[in-house]
Motif scaffolding. Structure first.
Motif, PDB file in Angstrom:
ATOM      1  N   GLU A   1       0.833  -1.194   0.000  1.00  0.00           N
ATOM      2  CA  GLU A   1       0.000   0.000   0.000  1.00  0.00           C
ATOM      3  C   GLU A   1       0.868   1.246   0.000  1.00  0.00           C
ATOM      4  O   GLU A   1       2.020   1.210   0.451  1.00  0.00           O
ATOM      5  N   LYS A   2       0.316   2.337  -0.493  1.00  0.00           N
ATOM      6  CA  LYS A   2       1.018   3.608  -0.421  1.00  0.00           C
ATOM      7  C   LYS A   2       1.183   4.006   1.041  1.00  0.00           C
ATOM      8  O   LYS A   2       0.234   3.997   1.816  1.00  0.00           O
ATOM      9  N   ILE A   3       2.398   4.357   1.425  1.00  0.00           N
ATOM     10  CA  ILE A   3       2.701   4.837   2.775  1.00  0.00           C
ATOM     11  C   ILE A   3       3.215   6.270   2.639  1.00  0.00           C
ATOM     12  O   ILE A   3       4.066   6.552   1.791  1.00  0.00           O
ATOM     13  N   ALA A   4       2.701   7.168   3.443  1.00  0.00           N
ATOM     14  CA  ALA A   4       3.099   8.577   3.332  1.00  0.00           C
ATOM     15  C   ALA A   4       3.179   9.227   4.705  1.00  0.00           C
ATOM     16  O   ALA A   4       2.312   9.011   5.551  1.00  0.00           O
ATOM     17  N   LEU A   5       4.227  10.009   4.902  1.00  0.00           N
ATOM     18  CA  LEU A   5       4.366  10.795   6.120  1.00  0.00           C
ATOM     19  C   LEU A   5       3.727  12.155   5.848  1.00  0.00           C
ATOM     20  O   LEU A   5       4.293  12.995   5.156  1.00  0.00           O
ATOM     21  N   LYS A   6       2.532  12.353   6.407  1.00  0.00           N
ATOM     22  CA  LYS A   6       1.761  13.562   6.084  1.00  0.00           C
ATOM     23  C   LYS A   6       2.144  14.750   6.942  1.00  0.00           C
ATOM     24  O   LYS A   6       2.309  15.869   6.443  1.00  0.00           O
ATOM     25  N   ARG A   7       2.259  14.518   8.262  1.00  0.00           N
ATOM     26  CA  ARG A   7       2.517  15.633   9.172  1.00  0.00           C
ATOM     27  C   ARG A   7       3.529  15.254  10.235  1.00  0.00           C
ATOM     28  O   ARG A   7       3.563  14.124  10.698  1.00  0.00           O
ATOM     29  N   LEU A   8       4.320  16.219  10.604  1.00  0.00           N
ATOM     30  CA  LEU A   8       5.227  16.086  11.745  1.00  0.00           C
ATOM     31  C   LEU A   8       5.403  17.461  12.355  1.00  0.00           C
ATOM     32  O   LEU A   8       5.764  18.411  11.655  1.00  0.00           O
ATOM     33  N   VAL A   9       5.131  17.580  13.642  1.00  0.00           N
ATOM     34  CA  VAL A   9       5.313  18.847  14.348  1.00  0.00           C
ATOM     35  C   VAL A   9       6.072  18.555  15.633  1.00  0.00           C
ATOM     36  O   VAL A   9       5.740  17.611  16.360  1.00  0.00           O
ATOM     37  N   SER A  10       7.091  19.350  15.896  1.00  0.00           N
ATOM     38  CA  SER A  10       7.844  19.202  17.141  1.00  0.00           C
ATOM     39  C   SER A  10       7.416  20.285  18.121  1.00  0.00           C
ATOM     40  O   SER A  10       6.918  21.344  17.734  1.00  0.00           O
ATOM     41  N   CYS A  11       7.622  20.016  19.400  1.00  0.00           N
ATOM     42  CA  CYS A  11       7.205  20.935  20.456  1.00  0.00           C
ATOM     43  C   CYS A  11       8.285  20.964  21.531  1.00  0.00           C
ATOM     44  O   CYS A  11       8.691  19.917  22.029  1.00  0.00           O
ATOM     45  N   ASP A  12       8.757  22.161  21.856  1.00  0.00           N
ATOM     46  CA  ASP A  12       9.782  22.319  22.888  1.00  0.00           C
ATOM     47  C   ASP A  12       9.277  23.227  23.995  1.00  0.00           C
ATOM     48  O   ASP A  12       8.602  24.220  23.731  1.00  0.00           O
ATOM     49  N   ALA A  13       9.604  22.882  25.230  1.00  0.00           N
ATOM     50  CA  ALA A  13       9.104  23.638  26.377  1.00  0.00           C
ATOM     51  C   ALA A  13      10.207  23.800  27.421  1.00  0.00           C
ATOM     52  O   ALA A  13      10.232  23.106  28.426  1.00  0.00           O
ATOM     53  N   HIS A  14      11.099  24.730  27.190  1.00  0.00           N
ATOM     54  CA  HIS A  14      12.167  24.975  28.168  1.00  0.00           C
ATOM     55  C   HIS A  14      11.618  25.649  29.426  1.00  0.00           C
ATOM     56  O   HIS A  14      12.261  25.626  30.475  1.00  0.00           O
ATOM     57  N   ASP A  15      10.428  26.234  29.303  1.00  0.00           N
ATOM     58  CA  ASP A  15       9.842  26.981  30.423  1.00  0.00           C
ATOM     59  C   ASP A  15       8.656  26.261  31.067  1.00  0.00           C
ATOM     60  O   ASP A  15       7.850  26.870  31.754  1.00  0.00           O
ATOM     61  N   GLY A  16       8.543  24.982  30.844  1.00  0.00           N
ATOM     62  CA  GLY A  16       7.396  24.265  31.404  1.00  0.00           C
ATOM     63  C   GLY A  16       7.445  22.801  31.053  1.00  0.00           C
ATOM     64  O   GLY A  16       8.430  22.117  31.319  1.00  0.00           O
ATOM     65  N   LEU A  17       6.382  22.313  30.413  1.00  0.00           N
ATOM     66  CA  LEU A  17       6.367  20.911  30.016  1.00  0.00           C
ATOM     67  C   LEU A  17       5.510  20.693  28.793  1.00  0.00           C
ATOM     68  O   LEU A  17       4.672  21.520  28.433  1.00  0.00           O
ATOM     69  N   VAL A  18       5.752  19.557  28.166  1.00  0.00           N
ATOM     70  CA  VAL A  18       4.977  19.104  27.017  1.00  0.00           C
ATOM     71  C   VAL A  18       4.187  17.877  27.440  1.00  0.00           C
ATOM     72  O   VAL A  18       4.725  16.980  28.096  1.00  0.00           O
ATOM     73  N   GLU A  19       2.911  17.852  27.099  1.00  0.00           N
ATOM     74  CA  GLU A  19       2.092  16.666  27.335  1.00  0.00           C
ATOM     75  C   GLU A  19       1.302  16.341  26.072  1.00  0.00           C
ATOM     76  O   GLU A  19       1.215  17.182  25.150  1.00  0.00           O
ATOM     77  N   ALA A  20       0.743  15.155  26.025  1.00  0.00           N
ATOM     78  CA  ALA A  20       0.032  14.733  24.822  1.00  0.00           C
ATOM     79  C   ALA A  20      -1.109  13.792  25.166  1.00  0.00           C
ATOM     80  O   ALA A  20      -1.181  13.244  26.279  1.00  0.00           O
ATOM     81  N   TYR A  21      -1.982  13.599  24.190  1.00  0.00           N
ATOM     82  CA  TYR A  21      -3.105  12.679  24.341  1.00  0.00           C
ATOM     83  C   TYR A  21      -3.342  12.024  22.987  1.00  0.00           C
ATOM     84  O   TYR A  21      -3.368  12.698  21.955  1.00  0.00           O
ATOM     85  N   ILE A  22      -3.499  10.712  22.997  1.00  0.00           N
ATOM     86  CA  ILE A  22      -3.890   9.963  21.801  1.00  0.00           C
ATOM     87  C   ILE A  22      -5.216   9.262  22.097  1.00  0.00           C
ATOM     88  O   ILE A  22      -5.307   8.488  23.056  1.00  0.00           O
ATOM     89  N   HIS A  23      -6.215   9.540  21.285  1.00  0.00           N
ATOM     90  CA  HIS A  23      -7.522   8.918  21.486  1.00  0.00           C
ATOM     91  C   HIS A  23      -7.450   7.444  21.084  1.00  0.00           C
ATOM     92  O   HIS A  23      -6.729   7.092  20.136  1.00  0.00           O
ATOM     93  N   PRO A  24      -8.166   6.557  21.793  1.00  0.00           N
ATOM     94  CA  PRO A  24      -8.169   5.141  21.420  1.00  0.00           C
ATOM     95  C   PRO A  24      -8.474   4.957  19.925  1.00  0.00           C
ATOM     96  O   PRO A  24      -9.408   5.549  19.390  1.00  0.00           O
TER      97      PRO A  24
END
Length: 288
Positions: free
Chosen positions: A140-163
């Protein structure tokens, strides 16, 4: 022609992840030379990738990777053609490997990541080459559509992935007490995924968005027979509701519909005598 043993076929399969019949054919075509067989399979993947370049790849998964210190993270969307492939271990493991590489390298865009080299698990190929190989492996066609990085020197980074891994969010929250904020930061990431805000505060709503919505509200009011002298007031009122839909801090908090996100942040500040401000977020959903 040299005799191809089952052991050789299994060895090639272990290296490339390709199907048994594909490995057998690759070894037949290369007189049992493992290295040449690997190249043969890669070329097959590249050829198939070229053939399927125009295919729609609207399935896939969203994945995130957060650094152990919660100071950095990435979110990416990897696409394929069917849900069946998207749920498979080969595809999900590949997505995880890409997220790991993006975080460790500091890659900030798909273009950055495509040029980097994966480890031995993926034959030391570049990400671009590995995607072609993966296309050959999965068919099948495989494609990397999006990539975003996040940096937080003044706090924190958190994330959520829905089931189901079709929807996710990553958020940067500035704070001087990150150890106390993690639970709330996770809730805010969930808020972003569920409620789909577009900005952190009202001042960041693009002017063209406001102009477009204002004109829509104006025409709706006139179409409902409202008098011209009342239309501006009606537009202002409807814009307020619009802000409550698209501005994170003005949305109703997902864990308490009677409380605004801004109030939750204010309560945290008071309770912990802490600084806390949402700096940025990214929401990613398959198909959008």
């Amino acid at each position: 022609m040299s005799q191809i043993s089952a052991k050789d076929v299994k060895s090639l399969r272990d290296i490339t992840g390709a199907g048994m019949m594909d490995c057998k054919k690759a070894l037949d075509e290369t007189a049992g030379d493992i290295e040449k067989a690997i190249d043969y399979l890669r070329k097959k993947g590249a050829a198939l990738a070229a053939k399927r370049a125009d295919r729609e790849a609207n399935e896939g998964m969203v994945t995130v990777k957060i650094g152990d210190d919660r100071k950095s993270g990435v979110i990416l969307e990897l696409n394929c053609e069917t849900d069946f492939v998207a749920r498979g271990e080969v595809f999900t493991s590949f997505a995880a490997a890409l997220a790991d590489l993006a975080l460790s390298s500091g890659a900030a865009s798909p273009e950055d990541l495509l040029a980097l080299t994966l480890g031995e698990t993926y034959g030391g190929e570049t990400v671009d080459g590995a995607i072609k190989t993966m296309t050959g492996k999965l068919g099948e066609k495989i494609a990397l559509k999006r990539l975003v990085s996040c940096d937080a020197h003044d706090g924190l980074v958190e994330a959520y992935i829905h089931p189901g891994s079709r929807l996710g969010a990553i958020i940067h929250v500035a704070t001087d007490k990150p150890e106390l904020l993690r639970e709330l930061a996770k809730d805010l990431a969930m808020q972003v995924a569920a409620a789909a805000p577009i900005v952190t505060d009202r001042s960041k709503v693009p002017a063209d968005y406001i102009a477009r919505e204002s004109e829509i509200f104006r025409q709706q009011a006139l179409g409902q027979g409202k008098k011209e002298e009342f239309v501006d007031k009606i537009v202002t009122g409807r814009l307020e509701k619009y802000y409550q839909e698209v501005v994170l801090t003005e949305q109703s908090f997902i864990k308490d519909n009677n409380t605004k996100v801004a109030d939750v942040l204010s309560e945290f500040r008071k309770k912990h005598q802490a600084k806390v401000d949402v700096i940025d977020f990214v929401r990613c959903q398959i198909g959008e």
